[in-house]
Design a protein around this motif. Structure first.
Motif, mmCIF file in Angstrom:
data_model
loop_
_atom_site.group_PDB
_atom_site.id
_atom_site.type_symbol
_atom_site.label_atom_id
_atom_site.label_comp_id
_atom_site.label_asym_id
_atom_site.label_seq_id
_atom_site.Cartn_x
_atom_site.Cartn_y
_atom_site.Cartn_z
ATOM 1 N N PHE A 1 0.833 -1.204 0.000
ATOM 2 C CA PHE A 1 0.000 0.000 0.000
ATOM 3 C C PHE A 1 0.867 1.253 0.000
ATOM 4 O O PHE A 1 0.525 2.262 -0.614
ATOM 5 N N GLN A 2 2.015 1.188 0.662
ATOM 6 C CA GLN A 2 2.879 2.356 0.790
ATOM 7 C C GLN A 2 3.623 2.670 -0.504
ATOM 8 O O GLN A 2 3.965 3.834 -0.756
ATOM 9 N N THR A 3 3.862 1.663 -1.334
ATOM 10 C CA THR A 3 4.753 1.874 -2.477
ATOM 11 C C THR A 3 4.169 1.484 -3.830
ATOM 12 O O THR A 3 4.693 1.905 -4.858
ATOM 13 N N GLY A 4 3.125 0.649 -3.883
ATOM 14 C CA GLY A 4 2.612 0.180 -5.170
ATOM 15 C C GLY A 4 2.029 1.310 -5.992
ATOM 16 O O GLY A 4 1.455 2.270 -5.462
ATOM 17 N N LEU A 5 2.170 1.204 -7.309
ATOM 18 C CA LEU A 5 1.627 2.230 -8.202
ATOM 19 C C LEU A 5 0.113 2.353 -8.027
ATOM 20 O O LEU A 5 -0.597 1.361 -7.946
ATOM 21 N N LYS A 6 -0.371 3.573 -8.012
ATOM 22 C CA LYS A 6 -1.780 3.859 -7.762
ATOM 23 C C LYS A 6 -2.497 4.320 -9.028
ATOM 24 O O LYS A 6 -1.886 4.701 -10.017
ATOM 25 N N ARG A 7 -3.836 4.279 -8.976
ATOM 26 C CA ARG A 7 -4.640 4.923 -10.015
ATOM 27 C C ARG A 7 -4.660 6.421 -9.741
ATOM 28 O O ARG A 7 -4.839 6.861 -8.603
#
Length: 928
Positions: free
Chosen positions: A369-375
């Motif tokens: 959640f802290q680092t994964g690519l987001k929409r």
């Protein structure tokens, strides 16, 4: 431990990049082999009578838990690695408005100190840095302000699991480990990308445009002032961008002083940042063998070709003298979060500092959640003019801002696509669509499913419903008056590929029982359920598929006994692409591939090369480069942008077609014509267009049915081609070239071909290559698939909770390769759209996941109870003919349900929401 020996018998050499040799690994142990799809090399279960697949290649492995992801692999599964697994984790900044002054590992004590601590100083000393795409400061140097929340500051490496586990637990949620100094405020930077698309149509939709991006130019800022775009000054007859701004100014003036017949509506819409919630968190496992100066790396990636290309360049600049990279790309699931993401490079760095130990770097869910690519979160201001008399749209003006976060990634592209998608299914005589992708301290946003289109089209659909009500028109009737029809231009001035069928979808939706009985059902439901309110909503969109620089390799071969083998550059992400590509071989070769390999990066049989940027190169540059008969504007595309059904299928189909025309058909003729007087074929007219695969083999015009085994044996005996490798490139149309095969010149929608005779491949030199002109980039998109969704909901008055009673989808996507896979993608996309509309939400900054405290206990992904699992229905339009190509549809199916739900909430509550998600607390506020 077995010794590593990169001989050609054991390893397939891919290429030499920046002086570093890159290799693919062979099949060894069961777990190692599983990385290379031992479980999914089998042929899909095929019914020769119906010519349909019974279930997907990996069906049993999926349901029995036998699929092996990169995350499952340990050193003991890799026969030539040291067998003791080391581990690492990353310490990250949770503040982005102060100078970073160092880290304090005293809470670990002596016992839990890392065996190796890697900081920015180490990387600078050893010459290691991100590829340019990912920006600066792979690890943040002391004395700088973090670019974003979650910026990596150090890697802690342990040679044993126990100390690693205790140390990681000891530091988790302890922000004081990272030390900060002077308050600086967040970094202020120019936007990652800024675009403006202006179009002024002709007198009719079919007339030539007065101005458009495709015909003329798209518009870029002339300068930046306080990190905001300054557009060129509008001037009639000036430079193209000045002329474009002249027309943009004209649109603004019309909206400010509209004709009496026009209704002008302005609205603001916002959408949130979300996590893709991929099943497999980011991970990598690597070992650096200093004796042979070889880096071995197991990675999960949607774009293994990008890692293959960039990692050697990164390592070549370092002082370690890396000579070889052995990369093991694996099956994964990403929804865009593993396409061009930086985690493989962190994994490589961790391995380089492993002191001879294999090092595994793997996010837990908090770290993901802290680092994964987001929409991307979007903020959109729309102004639309419509004729009150005709109900036809006149102008759309949009100013949208996409929050790209701390690193650029694909933000420029997502920003541009969001603007070009705002049109949705409608024809707009005039439009001015501007979009900016800003740099902020939020977590990086990337190519998450939807890619900017979900954000902009959902807003358009909400606005269409509201405008229909203001005009006192049925919402679907209003859409029908404005739907984009075949031959009409999009907002970039390009004509859609093939027939536009959104009007058919609208007509079917208008006739559906949910829509026809919506008022009657509302009266009935509300009277029987006094604590609830019923509503029906509708949304219809069409979305592009592809990126404008789509390219892939495919290699199809058959053995003397008729066994078909497929190799493809595309990666399987759980969409079923491996099944559909194998099945495509059946059209030309009579049955699916018996053996299939994906994410293949070794294409020595057809050594295509690439240089330059396909999106930004000049026409002169392309003209010069294409003189090399093995050059292409792009080498291989990642699995993204719904590109497998159409683009990946193109190369699979063309390779299979080549083998049929150049080999199996001549072999069949040789058999049918054998014997006295020309054999069984002589009395009849036998043409290739009459060839048909039937149960048992190939026939044509009454000829004897020949099995593939018999045909293959004849082809081998006659010295005909037994394998084909092809490469294709698409910039909103296919590249073409002439190839001389068997002393005949054929024009093919390919830019590279090699054929196998016996066991050797020979590249066929191309001639008269025609790449789509670089101006075609300005088309923005030409390939679309359309879908609509009707929803029935009930809103609980006391709590604001939305219950989804039923939903029905209508989809158009050409011929279906495997209908069950399309249905699965449709259902999964609906669930993701429901989550985006009603549940999923991440604060962008300090209270969001960048602080390291977010997990699924705080983040609501849709459950079965949130979806009308047992009542949902679907209707897929039949193809216009059996020649229709399949279309990409994995993204478009998640979009209309977003607007449909918000529109239904209005019908239930009387309140229009324009900010997503619409959660129970938001509804409760307006009901009380």
């Amino acid at each position: 431990m077995s010794n590593f020996n990169p001989s050609r018998r054991r390893f397939l050499k891919h290429s030499v990049i920046a002086g570093v040799s890159v290799y693919l690994a062979p099949l060894h142990s069961r777990a190692y082999a599983a990385l290379f799809e031992e479980k999914i090399l089998q042929s899909p279960q095929w019914d020769p009578k119906t010519r349909q697949v019974k279930f997907r290649i990996d069906a049993k492995a999926k349901v029995m838990g036998q699929k092996v992801f990169a995350r499952d692999v340990r050193a003991v599964d890799m026969p030539h690695w040291p067998q003791k697994q080391g581990h690492a984790f990353i310490v990250r900044a949770t503040q982005a408005d102060k100078l970073f002054t160092g880290i304090d590992l005293s809470p670990l004590g002596e016992e839990l100190k890392p065996d190796r601590l890697v900081t920015a100083e180490d990387l600078t000393r050893d010459g290691l840095a991100f590829p340019a795409f990912y920006g600066d400061d792979m690890l943040l140097p002391v004395g700088k302000t973090p670019a974003y929340l979650g910026h990596a500051v150090a890697i802690l490496i342990y040679h044993d699991f126990a100390r690693f586990r205790f140390a990681k637990d000891k530091l988790k949620f302890h922000d004081e480990v990272v030390r900060y100094g002077e308050q600086t405020g967040p970094l202020e930077r120019d936007p990652w990308g800024t675009f403006r698309y202006v179009r002024i149509g002709g007198e009719t939709p079919m007339d030539e445009d007065r101005f458009s991006s495709l015909k003329d130019t798209l518009i870029f800022p002339a300068a930046m002032k306080k990190h905001l775009p300054v557009w060129p000054e509008g001037r009639e007859g000036g430079k193209l961008d000045e002329e474009g701004m002249f027309y943009a100014d004209g649109i603004a003036q019309q909206l400010a002083s509209p004709p009496e017949d026009w209704m002008v509506v302005s609205r603001r819409y916002t959408t949130q940042s979300i996590d893709t919630a991929a099943l497999e968190p980011d991970n990598a496992n690597g070992w650096y063998d200093s004796a042979t100066q070889t880096l071995h790396l197991v990675v999960a990636s949607q774009s293994p070709q990008e890692v293959m290309e960039e990692l050697p360049k990164m390592l070549a600049k370092g002082s370690a003298g890396v000579k070889q990279v052995i990369l093991h790309p694996c099956y994964t699931v990403g929804y865009g979060s593993k396409d061009h993401y930086n985690f493989p490079y962190y994994g490589a760095v961790a391995a380089m500092y492993g002191d001879g130990h294999p090092i595994r770097l793997a996010n837990d869910r908090f770290e993901q959640f802290q680092t994964g690519l987001k929409r991307h979160a979007f903020d959109m201001n729309y102004t639309v003019a419509v004729s009150k008399q005709s109900g036809k749209l006149q102008i759309m003006k949009a100013d949208m801002t996409a929050n790209g976060g701390g690193r650029s990634n694909f933000t420029p592209s997502v920003t541009a696509v969001g603007a070009t998608a705002a049109q949705s299914i409608y024809y707009l005589p005039q439009s001015d669509l501007a979009s900016v992708g800003i740099a902020t301290r939020a977590i990086d946003a990337g190519s998450a499913r939807g890619y900017g289109t979900l954000q902009s089209m959902a807003a358009t659909e909400m606005m269409m419903d509201e405008m229909a009500e203001m005009l006192k028109l049925d919402p679907i009737e209003f859409r029908l008056r404005n739907v984009l029809k075949s031959g009409m231009k999009n907002t970039q001035g390009a004509i859609q590929a093939g027939a536009s069928r959104a009007d058919e979808i609208l007509i079917k939706a208008a006739q559906h029982e949910i829509w026809q009985k919506r008022e009657e059902n509302k009266r009935d439901y509300d009277s029987k359920n006094p604590g609830k309110r019923y509503g029906v909503g509708f949304g219809c969109v069409q979305k592009d598929f592809g990126t404008g620089a789509e390219t892939s390799f495919a290699r199809v071969e058959f053995s003397e006994d008729g066994k078909i083998t497929l190799h493809h550059s595309g990666a399987e992400l759980g969409t079923g692409m491996s099944t559909s590509q194998a099945v495509l071989c059946a059209q030309w070769l009579g049955k699916p591939a018996d053996e299939s390999h994906f994410a293949v990066t070794d294409w020595q049989q057809l050594p295509m090369v690439t240089s330059g940027d396909p999106y930004t190169m000049s026409q002169a540059e392309q003209d010069e480069l294409q003189r090399n008969p093995l050059w292409s504007p792009s080498w291989s595309s990642p699995s993204s942008a719904s590109n497998s059904a159409y683009y990946f299928s193109h190369t699979t189909r063309e390779a299979s077609r080549l083998l049929f025309i150049q080999s199996l058909w001549p072999a069949a003729l040789s058999i049918w014509r054998s014997g006295i007087g020309g054999g069984q074929a002589a009395p009849l007219v036998v043409r290739i267009e009459d060839a048909r695969w039937v149960d048992g083999g190939l026939t044509a015009a009454g000829m004897e049915v020949l099995s593939l085994e018999r045909l293959a044996k004849a082809a081998w005996q006659l010295g005909l081609p037994t394998g084909a490798v092809v490469h294709g490139f698409n910039r909103w149309q296919w590249a073409e070239a002439d190839f001389t095969v068997n002393n005949q010149t054929v024009r093919l929608p390919l830019d590279g071909v090699a054929l196998r005779h016996g066991d050797e491949y020979q590249t066929i030199n191309r001639a008269n290559v025609a790449y789509p002109p670089v101006q075609r980039n300005n088309a923005g998109v030409t390939y679309y698939s359309a879908t609509a969704t009707l929803v029935e909901i009930a809103v609980e008055i006391a709590t604001g909770k939305v219950e989804l009673l039923n939903h029905h989808s209508i989809l158009e996507c050409g011929n279906l390769i495997v209908p069950e896979l399309v249905s699965g993608q449709l259902q999964g996309g609906l669930a993701m759209g429901i989550g985006h509309a009603l549940h999923e939400y991440l604060p962008l900054y300090e209270e969001g996941p960048g602080n390291g405290t977010w997990n699924f206990n705080r983040y609501h992904v849709p459950r079965a109870s949130d979806v009308a699992v047992w009542k949902q229905t679907e209707d897929i339009l039949p193809a216009l003919s059996e020649t229709d190509p399949p279309k990409g549809m994995a993204e478009v199916v998640m979009i209309p349900v977003v607007a449909a739900l918000v529109n239904a909430i209005y019908q239930a509550t009387g309140h229009r929401f324009r900010d997503l998600p619409v959660r129970a607390e938001n509804i409760r506020e307006v009901l009380q």
